[in-house]
Design an enzyme around this catalytic site. Structure first.
Site, short mmCIF file in Angstrom:
data_model
loop_
_atom_site.label_atom_id
_atom_site.label_comp_id
_atom_site.label_asym_id
_atom_site.label_seq_id
_atom_site.Cartn_x
_atom_site.Cartn_y
_atom_site.Cartn_z
N TYR A 175 0.85 -1.19 0.00
CA TYR A 175 0.00 0.00 0.00
C TYR A 175 0.88 1.24 0.00
O TYR A 175 1.84 1.33 0.77
CB TYR A 175 -0.89 0.00 1.25
N ASP A 263 9.13 2.82 0.12
CA ASP A 263 8.06 3.44 0.88
C ASP A 263 8.25 3.03 2.33
O ASP A 263 7.88 1.94 2.75
CB ASP A 263 6.70 2.98 0.34
N LYS A 291 3.70 8.85 9.00
CA LYS A 291 3.41 8.23 10.30
C LYS A 291 4.35 8.69 11.43
O LYS A 291 4.14 9.76 11.96
CB LYS A 291 3.33 6.71 10.13
C1 LIG Z 1 -0.07 4.51 5.72
C2 LIG Z 1 0.77 4.28 4.52
C3 LIG Z 1 0.76 5.16 3.43
C4 LIG Z 1 -0.20 6.30 3.33
O1 LIG Z 1 -0.01 7.26 4.31
P1 LIG Z 1 -1.24 8.26 4.67
O2 LIG Z 1 -0.64 9.22 5.63
O3 LIG Z 1 -2.31 7.38 5.24
O4 LIG Z 1 -1.67 8.89 3.39
C5 LIG Z 1 1.67 4.96 2.42
N1 LIG Z 1 2.52 3.93 2.45
C6 LIG Z 1 2.54 3.05 3.45
C7 LIG Z 1 3.54 1.94 3.45
C8 LIG Z 1 1.65 3.18 4.51
O5 LIG Z 1 1.63 2.27 5.49
#
Ligand SMILES: *Cc1c(COP(=O)(O)O)cnc(C)c1O
Length: 461
Positions: A175, A263, A291
Site C-alpha cells: 500500500y 516506501d 506516520k
Molecule cells: C499509511 C501508509 C501510506 C499512506 O499514508 P497516509 O498518511 O495514510 O496517506 C503509504 N505507504 C505506506 C507503506 C503506509 O503504510
C-alpha cells in the site's frame, strides 16, 4: 534520559512517563462523553460516509460497530462509554511513543502557541529534515508534505520527471496511499474490502502501473520510471523481504535505469533510526516517509539525494506543493519523537516485540486455534487459522490473502476486544507494540489472546 541507567529500564520508562500502568492515570478516565458508542456511530454515519474518515477504521470486515475513542494514554485508549482498551493499533503506527506522550504534548503545545501555520519557512521543518537525513543513510534532503499518500504520489512524479519514463512497477499487497497510480493491488483497507483498486480510477490513470508479486524480482524494461516497494511489507499483514529480494531490486533498477523507491511510511524510524534502509543495507534512490515523523500529527515526506531532489520545483521542472507542508506543529511533534529515542532504545523495543510475537503465537495455539506470527523490528504480524493444519507464514499477497479470508481473524478480533485488547479491525494490518507497551501490558495481551482463542476455538469445534 540519564546515561548509565539500563537500556531496558530506560526504554520502558520512555513509554511509561505520564501514564499510570494500573490504568486511569492522572484524573481517571478523563473526558468521557455521556453517550454510547452506538449513538456516536449513528450520528457519525449521518454526516460522514460509513461513519468513518478512513475505510480501515470501519468494522466492515469483522462485523459490528466501531467504538469511538475520546482519549489515549500510552498504550491505552478510552471510548465514549469509559471502556479502556490495550491498544495495539497505535494510529496504524503513527504514535511510536504511545498516546499523548508528555514530551510530544509539550512540543506540540509550545509550537501551536507560537502559531499553527505560516506559509513561510520555519525552523521546525529544518530541524526535522536534519534529524531525518542524519539517521537515514543516503537520504540527503527531504520535502515535507501532509500525508504518506502525497509522499508516494510525489515520489512517482519526481521519478517520472527525472527519468522521462512513464511506467511504475509496484507489488501486489503493498500500500502506498490512495493516489490513482498506486492504488492498484493495494493492501490494507483496499484488500479488506475485496476491491481490486477503486472505482473512479480511469483505465488511463493506471495504464502505466504494473502490479507484480512481492518477493520476486521483476524484469524491468527501459520504460520503467520507478519500482515502488514497501521494504518490509506491512499492509498485507506482515511479509518480510526474502533474502536477496531488495538487493535484486536494486540491481534490476541499476541495470534498467529505473529509480528504486522505498516506501518507509511505516518502517521509517520504527525499525530503528535508519528504518528498513539501514536494516537491509540497500539504498534506494527515493524514500517516502510519514506516520512516525509526525508524532501523531498529519505529515509525510519525500526524501532523496540532493541531485535528484533538485528536480523538484522551485529548482527543477517537477511541480509539487502544499499549503500546510512542513507544518510547524507536525514537525515539532515528529522531532520530539526522533530526539527522544536512540538506537539502543529501538534494540530494546525490538527484543520485547520479538518475544511478544513468539508468546502470542503460542497463546493462540494453546487456545486451540492455529497461528503463526512474525516480527521485523517492533512490527508484529499475526496470522490465524481454524483448528487443523498449522498456519505457515506467507511470502506474498496471495498467501496472505488465503489466511486473511478464512474468517478466523474477525472472531478472534471480537473475542479480544470484548476482553479489552484492541487489534486493527481487519486481517491485513500489523500489530504496533511501541515504546508505551511494557512487558506487563504485552503479557496481558498474550493472556487475553489465549482466552479469546479458546472461546473462538470452542465455537468452531
Ligand atoms: C499509511 C501508509 C501510506 C499512506 O499514508 P497516509 O498518511 O495514510 O496517506 C503509504 N505507504 C505506506 C507503506 C503506509 O503504510
Amino acid at each position: 534520559m540519564a546515561d548509565g541507567a539500563s537500556p531496558a529500564a530506560e526504554a520502558a520508562e520512555l513509554g511509561r512517563r505520564g501514564w499510570n500502568a494500573e490504568g486511569g492515570g492522572p484524573g481517571g478516565p478523563g473526558p468521557v462523553v455521556d453517550s454510547t458508542n452506538l449513538a456516536w456511530f449513528d450520528r457519525a454515519s449521518r454526516v460522514i460516509p460509513g461513519g468513518v474518515d478512513s475505510p480501515v477504521r470501519s468494522f466492515a470486515s469483522v462485523g459490528g460497530t466501531p467504538f469511538t475513542a475520546v482519549r489515549g494514554e500510552g498504550p491505552w485508549v478510552y471510548d465514549v462509554e469509559g471502556a479502556r482498551y490495550l491498544d495495539l493499533v497505535q494510529s496504524y503506527g503513527a504514535v511510536l511513543l504511545g498516546h499523548a506522550h508528555p514530551h510530544v504534548v509539550e512540543a506540540v503545545t509550545r509550537a501551536v502557541s507560537a502559531g499553527s501555520s505560516f506559509g513561510m519557512p520555519t525552523p521546525g521543518e529544518v530541524l526535522l529534515a536534519e534529524a531525518m537525513c542524519e539517521r537515514v543513510p543516503g537520504c540527503e534532503q527531504v520535502r515535507f508534505v501532509s500525508s504518506g499518500t502525497e509522499a508516494a504520489m510525489s515520489a512517482v512524479r519526481l521519478a517520472r520527471g527525472a527519468t522521462g519514463r512513464a511506467r511504475v512497477v509496484k507489488f501486489d499487497g503493498c500500500y502506498h496511499g490512495h493516489s490513482d497510480v498506486l492504488l492498484a493491488g493495494g493492501g490494507s483497507g483496499v484488500a479488506m474490502l475485496g476491491l481490486p483498486g477503486s472505482a473512479g480510477v480511469p483505465a488511463a490513470a493506471v495504464a502505466d502501473t504494473l502490479v507484480v508479486p512481492y518477493n520476486r524480482v521483476p524484469e524491468l524494461g527501459d520504460d520503467v520510471a520507478c519500482v515502488v516497494v514497501e521494504p518490509v511489507a506491512a499492509n498485507m499483514n506482515l511479509v518480510p523481504p526474502a533474502p536477496g529480494f531488495l538487493e535484486g531490486l536494486r540491481a534490476a533498477c541499476d541495470a534498467s535505469g529505473a529509480l528504486l523507491v522505498f516506501d518507509e511510511v511505516i518502517t521509517g524510524f520504527r525499525l530503528g533510526p535508519g528504518g528498513a534502509t539501514a536494516r537491509s543495507g540497500v539504498t534506494p534512490d527515493l524514500w517516502c516517509f510519514g506516520k512516525v515523523i509526525g508524532g501523531g500529527m498529519p505529515i509525510g515526506a519525500l526524501g532523496g539525494p540532493r541531485d535528484l531532489m533538485a528536480v523538484l520545483a522551485p529548482l527543477g521542472p517537477v511541480y509539487q506543493a502544499g499549503t500546510l507542508s512542513g507544518n510547524p506543529v507536525a514537525t515539532a511533534a515528529g522531532l520530539a519523537v526522533l530526539e527522544l529515542v536512540s538506537a539502543r532504545h529501538y534494540e530494546e523495543l525490538e527484543a520485547r516485540a520479538g518475544s511478544f510475537a513468539v508468546s502470542l503465537a503460542a497463546a493462540v495455539t494453546d487456545g486451540g486455534l492455529q497461528a503463526a506470527t512474525g516480527s521485523v523490528g517492533p512490527l508484529v504480524g499475526l496470522f490465524v487459522g481454524p483448528p487443523g493444519p498449522p498456519v505457515e507464514l506467507p511470502s506474498d499477497y496471495e498467501g496472505a490473502r488465503v489466511l486473511a479470508t478464512n474468517g478466523v481473524y474477525a472472531r478472534l478480533f471480537h473475542a479480544m476486544l470484548r476482553r479489552g485488547v484492541a487489534l486493527a479491525p481487519g486481517p491485513y494490518e500489523v500489530l504496533f507494540p511501541g515504546f508505551a507497551h511494557g512487558d506487563r501490558e504485552l503479557a496481558r495481551a498474550v493472556q487475553v489472546a489465549a482466552d479469546a482463542a479458546a472461546e473462538v476455538a470452542s465455537g468452531l469445534g
